[in-house]
Design a protein around this motif. Structure first.
Motif, PDB file in Angstrom:
ATOM      1  N   ASP A  71       0.810  -1.220   0.000  1.00  0.00           N
ATOM      2  CA  ASP A  71       0.000   0.000   0.000  1.00  0.00           C
ATOM      3  C   ASP A  71       0.845   1.273   0.000  1.00  0.00           C
ATOM      4  OD1 ASP A  71      -2.367  -1.509   0.097  1.00  0.00           O
ATOM      5  OD2 ASP A  71      -2.228  -1.675   2.287  1.00  0.00           O
ATOM      6  N   PHE A  72       2.162   1.110  -0.194  1.00  0.00           N
ATOM      7  CA  PHE A  72       3.025   2.297  -0.179  1.00  0.00           C
ATOM      8  C   PHE A  72       2.656   3.211  -1.346  1.00  0.00           C
ATOM      9  CE2 PHE A  72       6.902   4.690  -1.131  1.00  0.00           C
ATOM     10  CZ  PHE A  72       7.210   5.194   0.126  1.00  0.00           C
ATOM     11  N   THR A  73       2.391   4.486  -1.037  1.00  0.00           N
ATOM     12  CA  THR A  73       1.921   5.445  -2.048  1.00  0.00           C
ATOM     13  C   THR A  73       3.092   6.067  -2.797  1.00  0.00           C
ATOM     14  OG1 THR A  73       0.027   5.964  -0.628  1.00  0.00           O
ATOM     15  CG2 THR A  73       0.530   7.508  -2.414  1.00  0.00           C
ATOM     16  N   ALA A  74       3.013   6.037  -4.127  1.00  0.00           N
ATOM     17  CA  ALA A  74       4.055   6.672  -4.949  1.00  0.00           C
ATOM     18  C   ALA A  74       3.991   8.186  -4.749  1.00  0.00           C
ATOM     19  CB  ALA A  74       3.861   6.312  -6.414  1.00  0.00           C
ATOM     20  N   ARG A  75       5.133   8.789  -4.502  1.00  0.00           N
ATOM     21  CA  ARG A  75       5.196  10.223  -4.249  1.00  0.00           C
ATOM     22  C   ARG A  75       6.545  10.744  -4.730  1.00  0.00           C
ATOM     23  NH1 ARG A  75       2.755  13.222  -0.021  1.00  0.00           N
ATOM     24  NH2 ARG A  75       2.059  11.242   0.872  1.00  0.00           N
ATOM     25  N   ARG A  76       6.534  11.809  -5.490  1.00  0.00           N
ATOM     26  CA  ARG A  76       7.796  12.388  -5.972  1.00  0.00           C
ATOM     27  C   ARG A  76       8.398  13.254  -4.872  1.00  0.00           C
ATOM     28  NH1 ARG A  76       9.876  12.606 -10.981  1.00  0.00           N
ATOM     29  NH2 ARG A  76      11.517  14.124 -11.401  1.00  0.00           N
ATOM     30  N   ILE A  77       9.649  12.999  -4.555  1.00  0.00           N
ATOM     31  CA  ILE A  77      10.326  13.761  -3.514  1.00  0.00           C
ATOM     32  C   ILE A  77      11.684  14.230  -4.030  1.00  0.00           C
ATOM     33  CG2 ILE A  77       9.190  12.488  -1.663  1.00  0.00           C
ATOM     34  CD1 ILE A  77      11.806  10.951  -1.235  1.00  0.00           C
ATOM     35  N   ALA A  78      12.225  15.243  -3.384  1.00  0.00           N
ATOM     36  CA  ALA A  78      13.549  15.767  -3.732  1.00  0.00           C
ATOM     37  C   ALA A  78      14.455  15.660  -2.511  1.00  0.00           C
ATOM     38  CB  ALA A  78      13.445  17.218  -4.202  1.00  0.00           C
ATOM     39  N   VAL A  79      15.649  15.127  -2.703  1.00  0.00           N
ATOM     40  CA  VAL A  79      16.596  14.979  -1.598  1.00  0.00           C
ATOM     41  C   VAL A  79      17.934  15.575  -1.995  1.00  0.00           C
ATOM     42  CG1 VAL A  79      15.469  12.911  -0.711  1.00  0.00           C
ATOM     43  CG2 VAL A  79      17.303  12.678  -2.383  1.00  0.00           C
ATOM     44  N   ASP A  80      18.661  16.030  -1.000  1.00  0.00           N
ATOM     45  CA  ASP A  80      19.995  16.583  -1.227  1.00  0.00           C
ATOM     46  C   ASP A  80      20.844  16.188  -0.022  1.00  0.00           C
ATOM     47  OD1 ASP A  80      22.237  17.931  -1.988  1.00  0.00           O
ATOM     48  OD2 ASP A  80      21.338  19.935  -1.945  1.00  0.00           O
ATOM     49  N   PHE A  81      21.498  15.025  -0.120  1.00  0.00           N
ATOM     50  CA  PHE A  81      22.301  14.505   0.979  1.00  0.00           C
ATOM     51  C   PHE A  81      23.772  14.810   0.731  1.00  0.00           C
ATOM     52  CE2 PHE A  81      18.963  10.911   0.973  1.00  0.00           C
ATOM     53  CZ  PHE A  81      18.069  11.712   1.664  1.00  0.00           C
ATOM     54  N   ALA A  82      24.443  15.260   1.779  1.00  0.00           N
ATOM     55  CA  ALA A  82      25.872  15.517   1.686  1.00  0.00           C
ATOM     56  C   ALA A  82      26.556  14.936   2.922  1.00  0.00           C
ATOM     57  CB  ALA A  82      26.162  17.016   1.580  1.00  0.00           C
ATOM     58  N   ALA A 116      -1.448   5.268  11.343  1.00  0.00           N
ATOM     59  CA  ALA A 116      -1.701   4.568  12.610  1.00  0.00           C
ATOM     60  C   ALA A 116      -1.988   3.087  12.366  1.00  0.00           C
ATOM     61  CB  ALA A 116      -2.858   5.232  13.345  1.00  0.00           C
ATOM     62  N   GLN A 117      -2.734   2.784  11.323  1.00  0.00           N
ATOM     63  CA  GLN A 117      -3.068   1.396  11.038  1.00  0.00           C
ATOM     64  C   GLN A 117      -1.832   0.580  10.691  1.00  0.00           C
ATOM     65  OE1 GLN A 117      -6.067  -0.254  11.350  1.00  0.00           O
ATOM     66  NE2 GLN A 117      -4.749  -2.038  10.984  1.00  0.00           N
ATOM     67  N   LYS A 118      -0.931   1.169   9.895  1.00  0.00           N
ATOM     68  CA  LYS A 118       0.289   0.448   9.510  1.00  0.00           C
ATOM     69  C   LYS A 118       1.198   0.229  10.713  1.00  0.00           C
ATOM     70  CE  LYS A 118      -0.571  -0.206   5.198  1.00  0.00           C
ATOM     71  NZ  LYS A 118      -0.785  -1.581   4.675  1.00  0.00           N
ATOM     72  N   HIS A 119       1.212   1.166  11.660  1.00  0.00           N
ATOM     73  CA  HIS A 119       1.997   0.957  12.883  1.00  0.00           C
ATOM     74  C   HIS A 119       1.411  -0.188  13.699  1.00  0.00           C
ATOM     75  CE1 HIS A 119       5.093   4.062  12.989  1.00  0.00           C
ATOM     76  NE2 HIS A 119       4.243   4.880  12.397  1.00  0.00           N
TER      77      HIS A 119
END
Length: 210
Positions: A71-82, A116-119
């Motif tokens: 049930d994981f929802t597809a979502r576009r995200i932006a990351v910037d790890f250094a 809450a349900q997934k937890h």
């Protein structure tokens, strides 16, 4: 007398066994596996993509597998790890994608939607028995159990009055909170020492000076 004491002890053991939380200990006794990535090199990643792609990329950089709840929802995200650690990268990605993760093996994580349900479905639970050494009456044990329910929001608590013990079943984080609270509460009661000296006075030889 020995026979009677033995019968009482056996009855107490049976009562405690029946009072234990209704669960198979093998399913709850062990803690979650510890994640051991193949690489501990700091992660550097700058990308804007689907959350599943970001998590999978983090996994490849650290040498771990990543699987997702159906049930994981597809979502576009932006990351910037250094130069961040694996835990930091996963935490930041989870904030962006409104998700959480848990280790399922030493080199595989499971990513789940943060609801809450997934937890309730996937949170790990462990069982811990706390033996208290400064309890003088059953009511003290009841007060501590009620305190754990109210302060730590732990619902699955069972008292063992015959052993001055409390059995708790919950997530590892709440078990740690319960341990801290019990250690703070289960202390010897302070004692006050009062020294009394009784004196008697006689007026037989009382002399009044004019």
């Amino acid at each position: 007398m020995r026979k009677t004491l033995g019968m009482i002890a056996e009855k107490n053991r049976q009562t405690d066994a029946q009072a234990s939380p209704e669960a198979d200990d093998s399913a709850y006794a062990s803690a979650p596996p510890e994640l051991k990535p193949l690489s501990t090199t700091p992660i550097n990643l700058r990308a804007s993509d689907d959350a599943k792609v970001i998590f999978s990329t983090i996994g490849k950089l650290a040498g771990i597998g990543v699987i997702f709840d159906q049930d994981f929802t597809a979502r576009r995200i932006a990351v910037d790890f250094a130069n961040v650690t694996l835990d930091q990268a996963l935490a930041l990605a989870c904030i962006q994608s409104k998700a959480w993760w848990k280790p399922v093996t030493e080199n595989t994580i499971f990513v789940i939607q943060d609801t809450a349900q997934k937890h309730r479905d996937y949170d790990e639970t462990v069982v811990r028995t706390f033996y208290l050494s400064n309890i003088t009456q059953p009511q003290d044990l009841t007060d501590i159990a009620n305190g754990l329910r109210q302060v730590a929001e732990i619902k699955k608590i069972q008292q063992l009055n015959s052993q001055n013990a409390i059995i708790v079943r919950d997530t590892p984080d709440k078990i740690a909170i319960a341990e801290k609270l019990i250690n703070d509460i289960d202390k010897a009661r302070p004692e006050v020492v009062i020294q009394v000296e009784v004196l008697s006075a006689s007026t037989e030889r009382l002399r009044i000076w004019a």
